[in-house]
Design a protein around this motif. Structure first.
Motif, PDB file in Angstrom:
ATOM      1  N   ALA A   1       0.752  -0.930   0.180  1.00 42.43           N
ATOM      2  CA  ALA A   1       0.266   0.073   0.081  1.00 42.43           C
ATOM      3  C   ALA A   1       0.984   1.371   0.121  1.00 42.43           C
ATOM      4  O   ALA A   1       0.184   2.426  -0.439  1.00 42.43           O
ATOM      5  CB  ALA A   1      -0.761   0.177   0.968  1.00 42.43           C
ATOM      6  N   ALA A   2       1.920   0.904   0.468  1.00 43.23           N
ATOM      7  CA  ALA A   2       3.097   2.170   0.404  1.00 43.23           C
ATOM      8  C   ALA A   2       3.613   2.872  -0.653  1.00 43.23           C
ATOM      9  O   ALA A   2       4.386   3.725  -0.831  1.00 43.23           O
ATOM     10  CB  ALA A   2       4.278   2.428   1.831  1.00 43.23           C
ATOM     11  N   LEU A   3       4.079   1.539  -1.656  1.00 47.01           N
ATOM     12  CA  LEU A   3       4.254   1.500  -2.453  1.00 47.01           C
ATOM     13  C   LEU A   3       3.887   2.796  -4.097  1.00 47.01           C
ATOM     14  O   LEU A   3       4.850   3.637  -3.726  1.00 47.01           O
ATOM     15  CB  LEU A   3       4.593   0.481  -3.608  1.00 47.01           C
ATOM     16  N   PRO A   4       3.110   2.859  -3.619  1.00 50.73           N
ATOM     17  CA  PRO A   4       2.112   4.739  -4.676  1.00 50.73           C
ATOM     18  C   PRO A   4       3.352   5.402  -4.013  1.00 50.73           C
ATOM     19  O   PRO A   4       3.496   6.557  -4.976  1.00 50.73           O
ATOM     20  CB  PRO A   4       0.885   3.944  -4.817  1.00 50.73           C
TER      21      PRO A   4
END
Length: 246
Positions: A1-4
Motif C-alpha cells: 500500500a505504501a508503494l505508490p
C-alpha cells in the motif's frame, strides 16, 4: 500500500530532472524509419553482442523470478528476504567503480567475462544450501551483487564502442544508434518475461508449488534457482568468448 506514495514522487522527480537538466536533442528534419529496426539485426557484430546480452540477461533474471520461493522454502527464512535483496543491490551499486577499474586494466570484454565467472561460482554454491544456511546465502547475495555490477556497467559500454567503430565496409549493414538502443532496451525487458516463462513452468513440472517442504520439491526449486542460471551463464560466456575477435 505504501508503494505508490514512494514510487510516484520518485517518478515525478526523475521526470523533472530529465526535462530540466538533460541536454536538448538536435533538431532533425526526418524521423528514423521503422525499417531501421530489422536492418539493425543484419549488422552481424551488433546481433552477436545482443545475443550474448540476451542469454546472460535471462541467466540473471531466473533467480529474480524465484528468489522469494528459494528464501522461503529452501532456506526457510522468509523474514530475511528483504535483507538479502538489500545486500544484493547494495553490493551491485558499490561494485560499479571496481568493474570500471577492472575494465581499464583487462579490457571491457574480459572484465565482463570475469563477472560472469564470478556469478557462475556463486550460483553453483547456492545449489548446495539448505534450511538455516542464512549466513552463507548472505555472502552469496553480496558476491552475486558484485557480479551484477559487471552486467550493469559493461554491456552498454561495449554497445557504445560498437556503434562508434569506424566504417570499414560501407556496403555492410550497420545498426543505427537509435535502432540498436531500441533493441537493447526491448531485450532488457523481455529477459524478465522469458526468465519467468522458463523458470515457473519448470518448477510446476518438477512438482514444486509455493510452500512445499517435501524433499523432492525443495531440491527442484534449488536446481531451477541455481543450476538453470549456471547453464545459461556458461552459454553466454561461450558466445562472448567466440565474439571476442570481432
Amino acid at each position: 500500500a505504501a508503494l505508490p506514495w514512494v514510487f510516484i514522487p520518485l517518478l515525478l522527480g526523475a521526470a523533472a530532472c530529465t526535462l530540466g537538466l538533460a541536454p536538448r536533442a538536435p533538431a532533425s528534419s526526418t524521423a528514423a524509419p521503422l525499417g531501421s529496426l530489422p536492418a539493425a539485426l543484419r549488422d552481424g557484430d551488433f546481433a552477436r553482442l545482443l545475443g550474448v546480452f540476451a542469454v546472460n540477461g535471462i541467466a540473471a533474471a531466473v533467480p529474480s523470478a524465484t528468489v522469494l520461493f528459494y528464501v522461503a522454502d529452501v532456506l526457510r527464512a522468509a523474514e530475511l528476504a528483504g535483507l538479502f535483496l538489500a545486500l544484493y543491490f547494495l553490493a551491485a551499486a558499490c561494485s560499479l567503480p571496481l568493474w570500471v577499474a577492472v575494465a581499464a586494466r583487462l579490457g571491457k570484454l574480459r572484465a565482463w567475462l570475469a563477472g560472469m565467472a564470478l556469478a557462475l561460482v556463486v550460483f553453483a554454491w547456492a545449489g548446495l544450501l539448505g534450511a538455516g544456511d542464512t549466513w552463507a546465502y548472505g555472502l552469496i547475495c553480496v558476491l552475486s551483487g558484485f557480479a551484477l555490477g559487471a552486467d550493469l556497467a559493461l554491456p552498454p559500454s561495449l554497445l557504445a564502442d560498437l556503434l562508434a567503430r569506424p566504417v570499414e565496409a560501407r556496403d555492410a549493414p550497420r545498426a543505427t544508434s537509435g535502432a540498436a538502443f531500441g533493441w537493447w532496451n526491448f531485450v532488457t525487458k523481455a529477459n524478465l518475461a522469458l526468465a519467468a516463462g522458463l523458470a515457473l513452468p519448470l518448477l510446476a513440472v518438477f512438482g514444486y508449488s509455493p510452500g512445499s517442504r517435501e524433499a523432492d520439491a525443495v531440491a527442484a526449486l534449488a536446481t531451477v534457482y541455481a543450476l538453470v542460471p549456471l547453464a545459461l551463464k556458461l552459454a553466454a560466456m561461450a558466445l562472448l568468448w567466440a565474439w571476442r575477435r570481432r
